[in-house]
Design an enzyme around this catalytic site. Structure first.
Site, PDB file in Angstrom:
ATOM      1  N   GLY A   1    -106.192 118.732   6.324  1.00 16.34           N
ATOM      2  CA  GLY A   1    -104.951 119.743   6.242  1.00 16.34           C
ATOM      3  C   GLY A   1    -105.082 121.157   6.657  1.00 16.34           C
ATOM      4  O   GLY A   1    -104.545 122.031   6.092  1.00 16.34           O
TER       5      GLY A   1
ATOM      6  N   ASN B   1    -104.724 122.643   9.509  1.00 15.64           N
ATOM      7  CA  ASN B   1    -103.958 123.153  10.238  1.00 15.64           C
ATOM      8  C   ASN B   1    -102.612 123.299   9.335  1.00 15.64           C
ATOM      9  O   ASN B   1    -101.884 124.096   9.497  1.00 15.64           O
ATOM     10  CB  ASN B   1    -103.500 122.312  11.464  1.00 15.64           C
ATOM     11  CG  ASN B   1    -104.540 122.662  12.491  1.00 15.64           C
ATOM     12  OD1 ASN B   1    -104.606 123.605  13.161  1.00 15.64           O
ATOM     13  ND2 ASN B   1    -105.427 121.868  12.580  1.00 15.64           N
TER      14      ASN B   1
ATOM     15  N   HIS C   1    -104.061 118.831  19.505  1.00 19.19           N
ATOM     16  CA  HIS C   1    -105.124 117.781  20.271  1.00 19.19           C
ATOM     17  C   HIS C   1    -106.294 118.543  20.489  1.00 19.19           C
ATOM     18  O   HIS C   1    -106.405 119.615  21.221  1.00 19.19           O
ATOM     19  CB  HIS C   1    -104.844 117.005  21.232  1.00 19.19           C
ATOM     20  CG  HIS C   1    -106.046 116.122  21.721  1.00 19.19           C
ATOM     21  ND1 HIS C   1    -106.446 114.689  20.928  1.00 19.19           N
ATOM     22  CD2 HIS C   1    -106.889 116.113  22.754  1.00 19.19           C
ATOM     23  CE1 HIS C   1    -107.050 114.542  21.447  1.00 19.19           C
ATOM     24  NE2 HIS C   1    -107.579 114.990  22.520  1.00 19.19           N
TER      25      HIS C   1
ATOM     26  N   GLU D   1     -96.488 108.918  25.772  1.00 22.00           N
ATOM     27  CA  GLU D   1     -97.916 108.670  26.393  1.00 22.00           C
ATOM     28  C   GLU D   1     -98.958 109.512  25.457  1.00 22.00           C
ATOM     29  O   GLU D   1     -98.703 110.601  25.064  1.00 22.00           O
ATOM     30  CB  GLU D   1     -97.998 109.532  27.660  1.00 22.00           C
ATOM     31  CG  GLU D   1     -99.170 109.173  28.325  1.00 22.00           C
ATOM     32  CD  GLU D   1     -99.291 110.105  29.456  1.00 22.00           C
ATOM     33  OE1 GLU D   1    -100.480 110.384  29.952  1.00 22.00           O
ATOM     34  OE2 GLU D   1     -98.430 110.767  29.995  1.00 22.00           O
TER      35      GLU D   1
ATOM     36  N   GLN E   1    -111.880 124.745  16.059  1.00 19.88           N
ATOM     37  CA  GLN E   1    -110.823 124.778  14.825  1.00 19.88           C
ATOM     38  C   GLN E   1    -110.153 126.253  14.450  1.00 19.88           C
ATOM     39  O   GLN E   1    -109.309 126.443  14.010  1.00 19.88           O
ATOM     40  CB  GLN E   1    -111.280 123.857  13.526  1.00 19.88           C
ATOM     41  CG  GLN E   1    -111.168 122.415  13.441  1.00 19.88           C
ATOM     42  CD  GLN E   1    -110.685 122.100  12.107  1.00 19.88           C
ATOM     43  OE1 GLN E   1    -110.786 122.656  11.203  1.00 19.88           O
ATOM     44  NE2 GLN E   1    -109.948 120.962  12.249  1.00 19.88           N
TER      45      GLN E   1
HETATM   46  C1  GAR Z   1    -107.933 118.875  13.844  1.00 24.85           C
HETATM   47  O1  GAR Z   1    -108.943 118.997  14.483  1.00 24.85           O
HETATM   48  C2  GAR Z   1    -107.025 118.340  15.110  1.00 24.85           C
HETATM   49  O2  GAR Z   1    -107.072 118.926  16.308  1.00 24.85           O
HETATM   50  C3  GAR Z   1    -107.080 116.790  15.289  1.00 24.85           C
HETATM   51  O3  GAR Z   1    -107.584 116.368  13.709  1.00 24.85           O
HETATM   52  C4  GAR Z   1    -108.026 117.606  13.267  1.00 24.85           C
HETATM   53  C5  GAR Z   1    -107.121 117.729  11.777  1.00 24.85           C
HETATM   54  O4  GAR Z   1    -107.874 118.685  10.951  1.00 24.85           O
HETATM   55  N1  GAR Z   1    -106.203 116.079  15.901  1.00 24.85           N
HETATM   56  C6  GAR Z   1    -106.531 114.986  16.639  1.00 24.85           C
HETATM   57  O5  GAR Z   1    -107.925 114.539  16.644  1.00 24.85           O
HETATM   58  C7  GAR Z   1    -105.344 114.473  17.070  1.00 24.85           C
HETATM   59  N2  GAR Z   1    -105.758 113.531  18.070  1.00 24.85           N
HETATM   60  P1  GAR Z   1    -107.104 119.191   9.758  1.00 24.85           P
HETATM   61  O6  GAR Z   1    -106.435 117.963   8.886  1.00 24.85           O
HETATM   62  O7  GAR Z   1    -108.147 120.008   8.897  1.00 24.85           O
HETATM   63  O8  GAR Z   1    -105.849 120.037  10.530  1.00 24.85           O
END
Ligand code: GAR
Length: 223
Positions: free
Chosen positions: A19, A21, A116, A150, A178
């Site tokens: 989490g 993000n 992504h 998609e 990140q």
């Molecule tokens: C993030 O790096 C995001 O880009 C990726 O999961 C991570 C979640 O991190 N998402 C994907 O790969 C979606 N296909 P977080 O839980 O620390 O936000």
């Protein structure tokens, strides 16, 4: 919901993990930078740190464990029911690691964003950082896009590119990407909540202008 929240866009955030993000959105909402109120955080996995982050911020949480549903359709239908109880203007997928049914993506078409970790359309799917290294990419990055049926394929809103360094491994590269995630996801959510970012005829528009296929592009030159 407080009286202050009435004019803010209600947002439901879906997570599966740490989490970070989500945290960037919580911080942006708390500082007043983002005109949103995070109405709920829903995780398909119990005990993930993102749920702790939400609770610490006083945001209602819900765990919907996909393993306790008989099918993907049944899970998505219940998820939809739970999300719609909050009547959100926007659904934010923040590390939500589920393939979604067409019914689900159609229901939130134009009001659901995903992040992504690649410069889409490159490296859809998993293990994006290692795959970018293996392919000898000079640049890698992250994309925020509208969600369509998609997988990792909807129109891009914003992309941040970082240089790939000779010293990189997947984990170093992931960390650098990140940092950009935590910049561009709040920005995309802000634009959406302000009515500047929209999906029109399967394309992303910013301030009424069609965005390029990459979305709004940021080059982050910091190592
Ligand atoms: C993030 O790096 C995001 O880009 C990726 O999961 C991570 C979640 O991190 N998402 C994907 O790969 C979606 N296909 P977080 O839980 O620390 O936000």
């Amino acid at each position: 919901m407080s009286t202050d929240d009435v004019k803010k866009m209600q947002v439901v955030v879906l997570i599966s993990g740490s989490g970070s993000n989500l945290q960037a959105l919580i911080d942006g909402a708390a500082s007043g930078e983002l005109p949103i109120s995070i109405a709920a955080v829903i995780s398909n996995r119990p005990d993930v740190f993102g749920l702790t982050r939400a609770s610490q911020a006083g945001i209602p949480t819900l765990v919907l464990d996909h393993k306790s549903f008989a099918s993907r359709e049944a899970f998505d239908a219940e998820l939809m029911r739970q999300i719609d109880a909050y009547n959100p203007g926007l659904v934010v997928l923040a590390g939500f690691m589920r393939i979604l049914t067409p019914e689900f993506t159609q229901h939130y078409l134009g009001r659901m964003l995903n992040i992504h970790p690649s410069l889409l359309p490159k490296f859809q799917g998993l293990n994006t950082h290692q795959r970018a290294l293996d392919a000898g990419e000079k640049h890698h990055g992250v994309t925020v896009h509208f969600v369509t049926a998609e997988l990792d394929g909807g129109p891009a809103a914003i992309q941040a590119a970082v240089p790939v360094l000779p010293t990189d491994d997947a984990s170093l590269l992931a960390k650098r990407v990140q940092r950009q995630e935590h910049v561009i996801y709040p920005l995309a959510v802000k634009w959406f909540a302000e009515g500047k970012l929209r999906m029109v005829d399967s394309k992303a528009e910013l301030n009424g202008e069609l965005l390029p296929a990459s979305g709004y592009r940021i080059e982050a030159n910091e190592p």
